[in-house]
Motif scaffolding. Structure first.
Motif, short mmCIF file in Angstrom:
data_model
loop_
_atom_site.label_atom_id
_atom_site.label_comp_id
_atom_site.label_asym_id
_atom_site.label_seq_id
_atom_site.Cartn_x
_atom_site.Cartn_y
_atom_site.Cartn_z
N ASP A 143 0.87 -1.18 0.00
CA ASP A 143 0.00 0.00 0.00
C ASP A 143 0.90 1.22 0.00
O ASP A 143 1.41 1.65 1.04
N TYR A 144 1.10 1.79 -1.18
CA TYR A 144 2.05 2.88 -1.36
C TYR A 144 1.75 4.06 -0.43
O TYR A 144 2.66 4.63 0.17
N HIS A 145 0.49 4.42 -0.29
CA HIS A 145 0.14 5.58 0.51
C HIS A 145 0.46 5.38 1.99
O HIS A 145 0.87 6.31 2.68
N LEU B 162 2.93 3.60 3.13
CA LEU B 162 4.39 3.72 3.24
C LEU B 162 4.81 5.18 3.27
O LEU B 162 5.62 5.59 4.11
N VAL B 163 4.27 5.96 2.36
CA VAL B 163 4.60 7.39 2.29
C VAL B 163 4.18 8.09 3.57
O VAL B 163 4.90 8.95 4.10
N HIS C 260 11.23 -3.28 -3.21
CA HIS C 260 11.04 -2.34 -4.32
C HIS C 260 10.08 -1.23 -3.93
O HIS C 260 10.34 -0.04 -4.15
N ASN C 261 8.95 -1.59 -3.35
CA ASN C 261 7.93 -0.61 -3.00
C ASN C 261 8.41 0.38 -1.95
O ASN C 261 8.15 1.59 -2.04
N VAL C 262 9.13 -0.12 -0.95
CA VAL C 262 9.62 0.74 0.12
C VAL C 262 10.66 1.72 -0.41
O VAL C 262 10.64 2.91 -0.10
N GLU D 133 10.95 2.76 -3.49
CA GLU D 133 10.25 3.69 -4.37
C GLU D 133 9.56 4.77 -3.54
O GLU D 133 9.56 5.96 -3.91
N ALA D 134 8.97 4.38 -2.41
CA ALA D 134 8.33 5.35 -1.53
C ALA D 134 9.36 6.34 -0.97
O ALA D 134 9.08 7.54 -0.85
N GLN E 298 10.13 9.03 -3.36
CA GLN E 298 9.08 10.02 -3.50
C GLN E 298 8.90 10.86 -2.23
O GLN E 298 8.04 11.74 -2.19
#
Length: 317
Positions: free
Chosen positions: A88-90, A92-93, A128-130, A132-133, A136
């Motif tokens: 869940d990208y949001h 993480l951010v 990868h997702n972490v 990438e977060a 950003q």
């Protein structure tokens, strides 16, 4: 694989004469996944060193080791707990918002705690997702990525006793891991390589800690590459590589090599129940000492001036 070049941000960080960041009281860092025993101990130690900590929990986990001792830190607004789903990208951010650094480690889901080929896919995607977060989130200056010695030692290099010791330059062979179903090594290798590739592509300053582990015991023991690490030393190493602006690349982290029969038997007794049939069939009559073939000189050199006087007791009750 070389790490990305350091950014100019590091020049703006206040450091003392030994190269360590001296502005902890104004720093906010994120520990993710903070639900494991090691990560919970790291959270506690960071709080004691003056950091504000975002403890990001995966899979609705809970903080261990320190749960009953956090009320004072909560009162001081030094600890904030987040639920952060690596897919869940949001979330993480949200956990990373306002943080200058990330300490990242992966804990398998509680409903799938054993390593297999699926775990390798999940851990790699999560890494990868972490990362990438982080890319950003414009406040994150540095990432400390927790990996493992199993991302280093599983290769044909082990079969050549005349080759140099294993160190940060070595990577486990992905095909060999798949062939012999070394799922933990496969998972850690793919996840760390993915993190390094993304860090370089996105210009993220990252270092990795490849900690001692106790999987693949028999083969690692006989090859002189089986090592363990004390929790206190492991926590210190993570904080050291974060605070020291000269840190770079990968660091093998262990403080005891298991290379004699007696040590192997002691370790087996600690890890396995008495009735466990997988206990190594070793005998105290075996007095061989297997030559050590793994080196942590790089980390030891970095930690010479590390001040650990704020060390907390992170051991289990």
């Amino acid at each position: 694989m070389a790490p990305p070049a350091s950014s100019g941000i590091e020049e703006e960080i206040a450091v003392d004469r030994d190269g360590y960041d001296s502005s902890n009281a104004t720093k906010t860092v994120c520990v993710m996944d903070a639900s494991g025993h090691f990560a919970s101990a790291l959270v506690r130690r960071l709080l004691l060193r003056g950091y504000t900590v975002h403890a990001a929990l995966h899979n609705h986990g809970k903080l261990q080791c320190i749960e009953g001792e956090l009320i004072n830190y909560n009162e001081e607004k030094k600890l904030k707990v987040f639920q952060a789903d690596p897919f869940d990208y949001h979330s993480l951010v949200n956990a990373l918002k306002g943080c200058s650094g990330l300490f990242y480690s992966f804990e398998p889901p509680s409903d799938h705690s054993t390593y297999d080929e699926l775990t390798a896919e999940v851990e790699t995607m999560a890494a990868h997702n972490v990362l990438e977060a982080c890319a950003q989130t414009n406040t994150v200056d540095k990432v400390v990525f927790t990996s493992s010695l199993t991302a280093v030692v599983w290769s044909n290099h082990r079969d050549n006793p005349t080759s140099h010791d294993f160190d940060e330059r070595n990577w486990s062979d992905v095909n060999l891991c798949k062939k012999f179903k070394l799922w933990h090594g496969l998972s850690k290798t793919l996840a760390e390589k993915t993190a390094w590739a993304l860090a370089m592509d996105r210009g993220i300053s990252m270092v990795s800690i490849n900690g001692g582990l106790v999987m693949g015991a028999a083969e690692m023991y006989e090859d002189g590459v089986m090592a363990s690490v004390d929790l206190r030393f492991y926590v210190d190493a993570h904080i050291c590589v974060f605070e020291d602006v000269s840190s770079y690349g990968r660091y093998l982290c262990f403080n005891h090599v298991i290379n004699c029969n007696e040590d192997a038997m002691k370790l087996a007794r600690m890890l396995l129940p008495p009735s466990d049939t997988s206990t190594p069939p070793l005998s105290f009559e075996d007095t061989r000492v297997h030559p050590q073939r793994i080196s942590n000189k790089k980390l030891n050199k970095l930690m010479v001036n590390f001040d650990g006087k704020f060390q907390a007791d992170c051991s289990a009750d």
